[in-house]
Motif scaffolding. Structure first.
Motif, PDB file in Angstrom:
ATOM      1  N   ASP A  53      -3.308   9.199   7.162  1.00 38.07           N
ATOM      2  CA  ASP A  53      -3.026   9.907   5.901  1.00 38.07           C
ATOM      3  C   ASP A  53      -3.451  11.334   5.932  1.00 38.07           C
ATOM      4  O   ASP A  53      -4.219  11.838   6.590  1.00 38.07           O
ATOM      5  CB  ASP A  53      -3.721   9.206   4.718  1.00 38.07           C
TER       6      ASP A  53
ATOM      7  N   GLU B 112      -7.688  -5.376   6.419  1.00 35.47           N
ATOM      8  CA  GLU B 112      -8.738  -4.353   6.502  1.00 35.47           C
ATOM      9  C   GLU B 112      -8.495  -3.401   7.677  1.00 35.47           C
ATOM     10  O   GLU B 112      -8.674  -2.179   7.532  1.00 35.47           O
ATOM     11  CB  GLU B 112     -10.114  -5.015   6.631  1.00 35.47           C
ATOM     12  N   LYS B 113      -8.111  -3.942   8.831  1.00 36.02           N
ATOM     13  CA  LYS B 113      -7.815  -3.084   9.985  1.00 36.02           C
ATOM     14  C   LYS B 113      -6.632  -2.171   9.680  1.00 36.02           C
ATOM     15  O   LYS B 113      -6.629  -1.003  10.063  1.00 36.02           O
ATOM     16  CB  LYS B 113      -7.503  -3.920  11.227  1.00 36.02           C
ATOM     17  N   CYS B 114      -5.623  -2.708   8.998  1.00 33.57           N
ATOM     18  CA  CYS B 114      -4.459  -1.893   8.634  1.00 33.57           C
ATOM     19  C   CYS B 114      -4.871  -0.739   7.743  1.00 33.57           C
ATOM     20  O   CYS B 114      -4.395   0.392   7.923  1.00 33.57           O
ATOM     21  CB  CYS B 114      -3.407  -2.755   7.944  1.00 33.57           C
ATOM     22  N   ASP B 115      -5.759  -0.998   6.781  1.00 33.40           N
ATOM     23  CA  ASP B 115      -6.240   0.073   5.907  1.00 33.40           C
ATOM     24  C   ASP B 115      -6.958   1.154   6.710  1.00 33.40           C
ATOM     25  O   ASP B 115      -6.745   2.343   6.474  1.00 33.40           O
ATOM     26  CB  ASP B 115      -7.177  -0.490   4.830  1.00 33.40           C
ATOM     27  N   GLU B 116      -7.793   0.761   7.661  1.00 31.14           N
ATOM     28  CA  GLU B 116      -8.500   1.738   8.492  1.00 31.14           C
ATOM     29  C   GLU B 116      -7.508   2.596   9.269  1.00 31.14           C
ATOM     30  O   GLU B 116      -7.674   3.816   9.371  1.00 31.14           O
ATOM     31  CB  GLU B 116      -9.441   1.021   9.455  1.00 31.14           C
TER      32      GLU B 116
ATOM     33  N   ARG C 129       0.827  -1.218   0.000  1.00 26.16           N
ATOM     34  CA  ARG C 129       0.000   0.000   0.000  1.00 26.16           C
ATOM     35  C   ARG C 129       0.859   1.266   0.000  1.00 26.16           C
ATOM     36  O   ARG C 129       0.545   2.243  -0.679  1.00 26.16           O
ATOM     37  CB  ARG C 129      -0.923  -0.011   1.210  1.00 26.16           C
TER      38      ARG C 129
ATOM     39  N   LEU D 243      -4.244   3.170   8.582  1.00 20.58           N
ATOM     40  CA  LEU D 243      -3.486   4.027   7.678  1.00 20.58           C
ATOM     41  C   LEU D 243      -4.336   5.159   7.112  1.00 20.58           C
ATOM     42  O   LEU D 243      -3.839   6.271   6.930  1.00 20.58           O
ATOM     43  CB  LEU D 243      -2.870   3.201   6.551  1.00 20.58           C
ATOM     44  N   ASP D 244      -5.609   4.898   6.851  1.00 24.30           N
ATOM     45  CA  ASP D 244      -6.512   5.956   6.356  1.00 24.30           C
ATOM     46  C   ASP D 244      -6.604   7.092   7.358  1.00 24.30           C
ATOM     47  O   ASP D 244      -6.656   8.265   6.972  1.00 24.30           O
ATOM     48  CB  ASP D 244      -7.910   5.405   6.078  1.00 24.30           C
ATOM     49  N   LYS D 245      -6.629   6.768   8.641  1.00 26.15           N
ATOM     50  CA  LYS D 245      -6.720   7.810   9.681  1.00 26.15           C
ATOM     51  C   LYS D 245      -5.431   8.600   9.792  1.00 26.15           C
ATOM     52  O   LYS D 245      -5.442   9.751  10.243  1.00 26.15           O
ATOM     53  CB  LYS D 245      -7.065   7.180  11.020  1.00 26.15           C
TER      54      LYS D 245
END
Length: 79
Positions: free
Chosen positions: A79, A69-73, A25, A75-77
């Motif tokens: 960014d 999925e948790k990692c994406d959440e 990612r 990292l989204d916070k």
């Protein structure tokens, strides 16, 4: 600084998938920093959270029972 635990409990519970997902990612490999200087990913020895593996530490915060999925959440916070 994203520190991903690579010790046995985390490895057995999915660390390789988590590391691959985060690095893919971000477009970097462990030990590298993103071009914008925002993220560095490091594989580290035991962070003492074996019962909630796989896990990572960002700053002083622990993130446990990780899935892609948790990692994406997370990292989204950030960014």
């Amino acid at each position: 600084h994203i520190q991903i635990c690579k010790t046995l409990s985390c490895k057995i519970m999915g660390e390789p998938e988590i590391t691959e997902h985060i690095c893919s990612r971000l477009g970097i490999h462990p030990g590298e920093t993103t071009e914008d200087g925002k993220f560095t990913v490091t594989l580290v020895e035991c962070l003492g959270s074996c019962g909630t593996a796989p896990m990572m530490q960002i700053g002083f915060d622990y993130y446990e029972d990780l899935t892609p999925e948790k990692c994406d959440e997370i990292l989204d916070k950030l960014d």
